[in-house]
Scaffold this motif. Structure first.
Motif, PDB file in Angstrom:
ATOM      1  N   TYR A 190       4.190  -9.033   0.945  1.00 16.80           N
ATOM      2  CA  TYR A 190       4.674  -7.658   1.151  1.00 16.80           C
ATOM      3  C   TYR A 190       6.056  -7.722   1.787  1.00 16.80           C
ATOM      4  N   HIS A 215      -8.408   6.086  -0.635  1.00 14.50           N
ATOM      5  CA  HIS A 215      -8.529   6.586   0.737  1.00 14.50           C
ATOM      6  C   HIS A 215      -9.411   7.821   0.652  1.00 14.50           C
ATOM      7  N   SER A 229      -0.977   6.164   2.516  1.00  7.76           N
ATOM      8  CA  SER A 229      -0.443   6.089   1.155  1.00  7.76           C
ATOM      9  C   SER A 229      -1.433   5.387   0.240  1.00  7.76           C
ATOM     10  N   GLY A 230      -1.507   5.842  -0.993  1.00 11.91           N
ATOM     11  CA  GLY A 230      -2.360   5.161  -1.962  1.00 11.91           C
ATOM     12  C   GLY A 230      -3.199   6.144  -2.752  1.00 11.91           C
ATOM     13  N   HIS A 257       4.246  -3.042  -9.264  1.00  9.14           N
ATOM     14  CA  HIS A 257       4.578  -1.605  -9.236  1.00  9.14           C
ATOM     15  C   HIS A 257       6.074  -1.291  -9.167  1.00  9.14           C
ATOM     16  N   HIS A 270       5.462  -7.293  -3.434  1.00 11.48           N
ATOM     17  CA  HIS A 270       5.851  -5.895  -3.263  1.00 11.48           C
ATOM     18  C   HIS A 270       7.315  -5.948  -2.836  1.00 11.48           C
ATOM     19  N   ALA A 305      -5.921   2.304  -5.020  1.00 13.28           N
ATOM     20  CA  ALA A 305      -5.901   2.196  -3.550  1.00 13.28           C
ATOM     21  C   ALA A 305      -6.599   3.406  -2.939  1.00 13.28           C
ATOM     22  N   ASP A 332      -2.845  -0.356  -9.348  1.00  9.90           N
ATOM     23  CA  ASP A 332      -2.623  -0.251  -7.894  1.00  9.90           C
ATOM     24  C   ASP A 332      -3.654   0.692  -7.272  1.00  9.90           C
ATOM     25  N   THR A 340       4.229  -1.001   3.924  1.00  3.99           N
ATOM     26  CA  THR A 340       3.188  -0.257   3.209  1.00  3.99           C
ATOM     27  C   THR A 340       1.911  -0.265   4.039  1.00  3.99           C
ATOM     28  N   THR A 341       0.786   0.153   3.430  1.00  9.10           N
ATOM     29  CA  THR A 341      -0.504   0.189   4.126  1.00  9.10           C
ATOM     30  C   THR A 341      -0.856  -1.203   4.652  1.00  9.10           C
ATOM     31  N   MET A 397       2.053   7.663  -2.296  1.00  7.50           N
ATOM     32  CA  MET A 397       1.718   6.240  -2.377  1.00  7.50           C
ATOM     33  C   MET A 397       2.994   5.445  -2.166  1.00  7.50           C
ATOM     34  N   LYS A 398       2.871   4.128  -1.999  1.00 10.93           N
ATOM     35  CA  LYS A 398       4.027   3.238  -1.911  1.00 10.93           C
ATOM     36  C   LYS A 398       3.996   2.300  -3.105  1.00 10.93           C
TER      37      LYS A 398
HETATM   38  O1  DOR Z   1       0.289   3.259  -1.649  1.00 13.09           O
HETATM   39  C1  DOR Z   1      -0.092   2.132  -1.401  1.00 13.09           C
HETATM   40  N1  DOR Z   1      -1.330   1.926  -0.932  1.00 13.09           N
HETATM   41  N2  DOR Z   1       0.725   1.094  -1.589  1.00 13.09           N
HETATM   42  C2  DOR Z   1       0.408  -0.155  -1.200  1.00 13.09           C
HETATM   43  O2  DOR Z   1       1.209  -1.056  -1.383  1.00 13.09           O
HETATM   44  C3  DOR Z   1      -0.870  -0.398  -0.493  1.00 13.09           C
HETATM   45  C4  DOR Z   1      -1.871   0.625  -0.846  1.00 13.09           C
HETATM   46  C5  DOR Z   1      -3.082   0.654   0.060  1.00 13.09           C
HETATM   47  O3  DOR Z   1      -3.627  -0.410   0.355  1.00 13.09           O
HETATM   48  O4  DOR Z   1      -3.482   1.752   0.445  1.00 13.09           O
END
Ligand code: DOR
Ligand code: ZN
Length: 361
Positions: free
Chosen positions: A102, A235, A247-248, A158, A134, A233, A231, A106-107, A203-204
């Motif tokens: 990384y 939540h 993010s995700g 990504h 990343h 992810a 990707d 990010t997260t 998101m990232k």
């Molecule tokens: O948006 C994201 N969520 N980007 C990432 O790189 C990690 C991911 C996460 O694990 O939630």
């Protein structure tokens, strides 16, 4: 127009299955079921779920949990950590699919923003194994410098902007051993959609402009893009509704239908689709599907993406309400029917670690 497509072993090299300390978000059982529902044979899990996969005990813990729970085939990445963990590499490479670095925030806690530290990780990782990164914006150039120096095979995850595509097109022309992944959210949503989606569109890397998105599609056509990776992810909705939402977004169950819809609209060929979600990721990781491993997709029937039909434990999608083509009818793994279009037909533990016994490289 062909009605039913047989895909040879769909392979997603970029998912966050959660489990472990984040089992409230999702579990290895729930998200590998979501993978089958999305048509996938195999998925590769990222190392940023706590406890992060950055040492031998954490890797053992994760391997034991996925081994017990997975219903599709799988691999896991080892994570590069800021507190130098390169001494662990020799012992772990035989059990993982690659190294994840990384290079932008990010997260999770795995950011490495120092070029000297990155170079140490690059030098220590076995030369014949993949490094996934990343890297956003000019960080792509920092990583390309390391690829040039070390010759290590590097997958850029990504990629989301015209600028980054420009760097990677040039790197491929130069002959560097790089591959490029893009996500369905960057292909089908833009920054404009955050207005209606709110945190469900965060998101990232973040959603970009329509101009960036157009360049991603051109890069699919021209072959600069190798892979569409979800990707995935997850939540929880409560976390997304909180003051500081993580993010995700989930993506395992919507990637194939979104791409099939692009085929339906004439924006993508069937051959390119098969390369993006199966053949190229298999080749990058050296894992062709075992005999009797394929997915049957109905390309003609359309349906609405709805949360009540999703298997992911988080129970939502940024694409809810969209009409899509591409209904997964059956998934077969190693000669066994594992998904019938609605239900998973195998028990937790059915899935194999594709990278067990890879040697120390
Ligand atoms: O948006 C994201 N969520 N980007 C990432 O790189 C990690 C991911 C996460 O694990 O939630
Ligand atoms: Zn990710």
């Amino acid at each position: 127009m062909i009605r039913e497509l047989q895909l040879p072993g769909m392979f997603d090299p970029h998912v966050h299955l959660r489990g472990l300390d984040w089992s409230h978000k999702a579990t290895f059982a729930s998200e590998t079921a979501a993978a089958l529902a999305g048509g996938y044979w195999a998925v590769l899990d990222m190392p940023n779920t706590p406890p992060p996969t950055i040492d031998d005990p954490a890797l053992d813990t994760k391997l034991a949990a996925i081994t017990a729970e997975a219903v599709c085939d799988w691999g896991v990445y080892f994570g590069a950590s800021q507190a130098d963990n390169t001494a662990e590499y020799a012992a772990v490479t035989g059990r993982v699919c690659g190294l994840k670095i990384y290079n932008n925030a990010t997260t999770g806690t795995l950011l490495i923003d120092d070029q000297t530290q990155r170079a140490r990780h690059y030098a220590a990782w076995p030369p014949d194994r993949v490094i996934a990164v990343h890297a956003e914006g000019s960080t792509v150039l920092d990583i390309l410098a390391l690829v040039r120096q070390s010759g290590r095979r590097t997958h850029f995850c990504h990629i989301s902007t015209a600028e980054e595509i420009g760097y990677l097109r040039a790197a491929k022309q130069e002959g560097l051993p790089v591959t490029v992944g893009v996500t369905p959210h960057h292909l089908f949503l833009t920054a404009e959609d955050v207005r209606s989606l709110g945190a469900l569109g965060r998101m990232k890397p973040e959603l970009k402009t329509a101009a960036d998105q157009a360049v991603l599609w051109q890069a699919i056509d021209s072959g600069v893009v190798d892979v569409v990776e979800s990707d995935h992810a997850p939540h929880t909705l409560a976390e997304k509704a909180s003051e500081n939402p993580p993010s995700g977004v989930p993506g395992l169950e919507t990637t194939l239908p979104l791409l099939c819809t692009a085929v339906h609209e004439g924006r993508l060929t069937v051959d390119r689709l098969v390369e993006l979600v199966a053949l190229r990721p298999q080749a990058i990781f050296g894992k062709p599907p075992p005999p009797g491993t394929y997915t049957l997709v109905d390309l003609e029937t359309s349906y609405l993406i709805a949360r009540e039909n999703l298997h992911t434990l988080c129970g939502w999608s940024p694409f809810e309400g969209q009409r899509v083509f591409g209904k997964v009818r059956e998934v077969w793994i190693r000669g066994q029917r594992v998904f019938d279009g609605e239900r998973v037909l195998v028990s937790p533990g059915f899935g194999h670690n594709l990278f067990a016994g890879m040697g120390t490289g």
